[in-house]
Motif scaffolding. Structure first.
Motif, PDB file in Angstrom:
ATOM      1  N   GLN A 259       0.845  -1.212   0.000  1.00 49.09           N
ATOM      2  CA  GLN A 259       0.000   0.000   0.000  1.00 49.09           C
ATOM      3  C   GLN A 259       0.872   1.251   0.000  1.00 49.09           C
ATOM      4  O   GLN A 259       0.641   2.195  -0.746  1.00 49.09           O
ATOM      5  CB  GLN A 259      -0.862   0.007   1.266  1.00 49.09           C
ATOM      6  N   GLN A 260       1.884   1.244   0.861  1.00 48.91           N
ATOM      7  CA  GLN A 260       2.805   2.391   0.954  1.00 48.91           C
ATOM      8  C   GLN A 260       3.454   2.640  -0.409  1.00 48.91           C
ATOM      9  O   GLN A 260       3.532   3.779  -0.874  1.00 48.91           O
ATOM     10  CB  GLN A 260       3.863   2.080   2.021  1.00 48.91           C
ATOM     11  N   LEU A 262       2.363   1.734  -3.420  1.00 46.64           N
ATOM     12  CA  LEU A 262       1.419   2.109  -4.482  1.00 46.64           C
ATOM     13  C   LEU A 262       0.786   3.478  -4.265  1.00 46.64           C
ATOM     14  O   LEU A 262       0.578   4.229  -5.211  1.00 46.64           O
ATOM     15  CB  LEU A 262       0.297   1.061  -4.572  1.00 46.64           C
ATOM     16  N   TYR A 263       0.469   3.796  -3.009  1.00 50.05           N
ATOM     17  CA  TYR A 263      -0.325   5.006  -2.747  1.00 50.05           C
ATOM     18  C   TYR A 263       0.398   6.035  -1.886  1.00 50.05           C
ATOM     19  O   TYR A 263      -0.164   7.075  -1.561  1.00 50.05           O
ATOM     20  CB  TYR A 263      -1.655   4.632  -2.053  1.00 50.05           C
ATOM     21  N   GLN A 265       0.985   5.904   1.180  1.00 51.26           N
ATOM     22  CA  GLN A 265       0.528   5.887   2.584  1.00 51.26           C
ATOM     23  C   GLN A 265      -0.082   4.541   2.934  1.00 51.26           C
ATOM     24  O   GLN A 265      -0.466   3.788   2.040  1.00 51.26           O
ATOM     25  CB  GLN A 265      -0.528   6.981   2.804  1.00 51.26           C
ATOM     26  N   THR A 267      -3.233   2.975   4.904  1.00 46.31           N
ATOM     27  CA  THR A 267      -4.540   3.427   5.413  1.00 46.31           C
ATOM     28  C   THR A 267      -4.778   2.925   6.845  1.00 46.31           C
ATOM     29  O   THR A 267      -4.172   1.926   7.277  1.00 46.31           O
ATOM     30  CB  THR A 267      -5.685   2.898   4.522  1.00 46.31           C
ATOM     31  N   PRO A 329      -7.724   0.665  -1.124  1.00 47.35           N
ATOM     32  CA  PRO A 329      -7.185   1.265   0.112  1.00 47.35           C
ATOM     33  C   PRO A 329      -8.246   2.074   0.875  1.00 47.35           C
ATOM     34  O   PRO A 329      -8.384   3.278   0.681  1.00 47.35           O
ATOM     35  CB  PRO A 329      -6.062   2.161  -0.412  1.00 47.35           C
ATOM     36  N   GLN A 331      -9.932   4.182   3.641  1.00 44.30           N
ATOM     37  CA  GLN A 331      -9.575   5.036   4.779  1.00 44.30           C
ATOM     38  C   GLN A 331     -10.853   5.263   5.579  1.00 44.30           C
ATOM     39  O   GLN A 331     -11.779   5.933   5.110  1.00 44.30           O
ATOM     40  CB  GLN A 331      -8.974   6.367   4.255  1.00 44.30           C
TER      41      GLN A 331
END
Ligand code: NDP
Length: 472
Positions: A259-260, A262-263, A265, A267, A329, A331
């Motif tokens: 996730q970190q 790709l985006y 951050q 979530t 992802p 949030q």
């Protein structure tokens, strides 16, 4: 205490810890001596299709953004064909095979060659050499309990190598997820086949073997009760706990790292899934000695159901929430995040406290206090013999007969809710756990009813509900 207890003079009563009574009640649990057609059909169905279910879930994420309906719709409308899906599926790679072999070899090394030191400095932790329950043949196996230590060493090495030495990327598991699935399957089938051959030709304890004569049933449900290699390599303890459960938290960490990447951050839902499942995994290893007395170890034989299940089913399907969150992802708003956290923690508290109450009760033969009061129980004759066991009716065990399962289910629901409501895939876990634990509850009660006879009826009258007080 039940009035029934007073019918017997005290000197006639003999108490045996009931986990040691498997000789008398084994018939009702685990696997049968004879196979009916329905069981055989179910087993053939599972052997043929369960692997496809796992593939379908993982492929849906890889090719269809975790939608379970889109692949079916595409297939039914002719938009795609099975060979197209298969051709897009990553195959076994040399890299994945190397990672997997290294992983399993390292876990074997930690299990076999690093005696536990955690119990020497962690107050309250029970590790080192421990005894299991008495098997139906009357054997008491010794186990080296060092799972917590294996988990700690593995995770320290993971962080050091992924973030400090940069020997590999922390996304390594996600990046090789489908090639690793083939490796896990090879191990799962290999170990189950080996266990079958071993049961026939060189069992660890011939008296603890069960044969039905039906090849498929014996393969699935296992022949040997506690297959071992040498004195210490116990198949059930190793495969139940490692490599699958040690991997569980690493797999989630790899999803968070993805996730970190790709985006930019991670979530809050991913953090919640990592934290809540991390607590569950740590709890498992902290209580590994207690685990020797649970149904899995006390009653199940080792076959495909445990061997393949531990290698493939557990690491691939118990981690679906984290996998889903890589593709979606989510949030969560603060209130929802806090709600999920609270549900997860309450579920965990109920799960742990209920298991702890029974453990304390059984260890002290009922001479303990639950919620500040002397524990209450019903004394039950075992199989109509002079041997007695006690069933507690205090604390959570007075609320429902399997409140530990209820806590487990609440925690499981929390992991799923962290993923929002856009797709059904992350809810697979709570659906599966509900079926598993309800079925287990019924199987267990069938065994207990047979074991305790009329005294079981007294107990169910005192504690009328199974999972949810007032409902079921
Ligand atoms: P339990 O720990 O509930 O053990 C059931 C046994 O406890 C019964 O067979 C009986 O054995 C004894 N017992 C039942 N009622 C009482 C009572 N009132 N007082 C004293 N003893 C009693 O079941 P499991 O081993 O299945 O589960 C252990 C934990 O593992 C649970 O919390 C469960 O949620 C969890 N689990 C998780 C799974 C997962 O995949 N995540 C899978 C399976 C379990 P006896 O013959 O000794 O009387």
């Amino acid at each position: 205490m039940a009035a029934h207890q007073e019918k017997k003079p005290a000197q006639e009563r003999k108490h045996k810890p009931s986990q040691n009574d498997t000789q008398t009640s084994q018939v009702q649990w685990g696997r049968a001596w004879e196979v009916d057609w329905f069981s055989l059909a179910s087993i053939l169905f599972l052997l043929l299709f369960v692997m496809m279910i796992v593939y379908y879930f993982i492929m849906s994420c890889d090719q269809y953004q975790c939608s379970l309906t889109d692949p079916l719709r595409d297939l039914l409308t002719g938009n795609t064909h099975l060979p197209d899906i298969w051709n897009k599926t990553p195959m076994l790679t040399y890299r994945a095979a190397s990672i997997y072999c290294l992983w399993v070899a390292f876990q074997v090394f930690l299990y076999m060659f690093v005696p536990d030191f955690c119990h020497k400095f962690l107050p309250g932790y029970v590790g080192g050499v421990q005894e299991g329950a008495v098997t139906p043949a009357g054997v008491v196996n010794k186990y080296e309990i060092n799972g917590l230590q294996a988990w700690i060493i593995t995770h320290v090495l993971w962080f050091a190598n992924a973030y400090y030495f940069h020997f590999f990327s922390p996304t390594i598991i996600f990046d090789n997820w489908i090639p690793l699935l083939w490796c896990a399957n090879i191990l799962g089938y290999a170990v189950s086949t080996f266990a079958m051959i071993k049961g026939y030709f060189f069992p660890t304890n011939a008296k603890d073997c069960k044969f039905t004569g039906n090849f498929f049933y014996d393969y699935m449900m296992g022949i040997e009760f506690n297959p071992r290699i040498g004195k210490w390599f116990d198949f059930k303890l190793f495969f139940n706990g490692r490599p699958g459960i040690v991997a569980w938290t690493l797999i989630n960490l790899s999803y968070a790292a993805k996730q970190q990447e790709l985006y930019g951050q991670v979530t809050n839902s991913m953090i919640l899934v990592n934290v809540l499942q991390g607590i569950y995994v740590l709890d498992f290893f902290w209580n590994e000695a207690w685990y020797l007395k649970t149904i899995d170890i006390c009653h199940d034989h080792f076959g495909w159901y445990l061997g393949w299940g531990d290698c493939v089913w557990l690491p691939y399907l118990y981690t679906l929430q984290g996998l889903y969150l890589v593709y979606h992802p989510v949030q969560l708003g603060t209130a929802n995040a806090v709600g999920v956290l609270m549900l997860g923690l309450i579920g965990y508290y109920i799960f742990r406290a209920t298991n702890h109450q029974k453990d304390l009760f059984r260890r002290t033969d009922g001479n303990c206090r639950i919620w500040g009061k002397k524990a209450k129980d019903i004394e039950c004759s075992i199989d109509g013999t002079k041997y007695y066991s006690k069933l507690m009716t205090s604390g959570f065990w007075g609320w429902a007969r399997h409140f530990n399962y209820t806590g487990d289910l609440l925690g499981s629901l929390a992991y799923c809710l962290a993923c929002g409501f856009a797709h059904i895939l992350p809810y697979f876990y709570i659906i599966y756990m509900t079926i598993l634990l309800t079925h287990r509850c019924i199987r267990d009660e069938h065994r207990c009813s047979s074991k305790y006879g009329k005294d079981w009826k007294l107990y169910t009258a005192a504690v009328p509900y199974r999972l949810i007080p007032g409902v079921f």
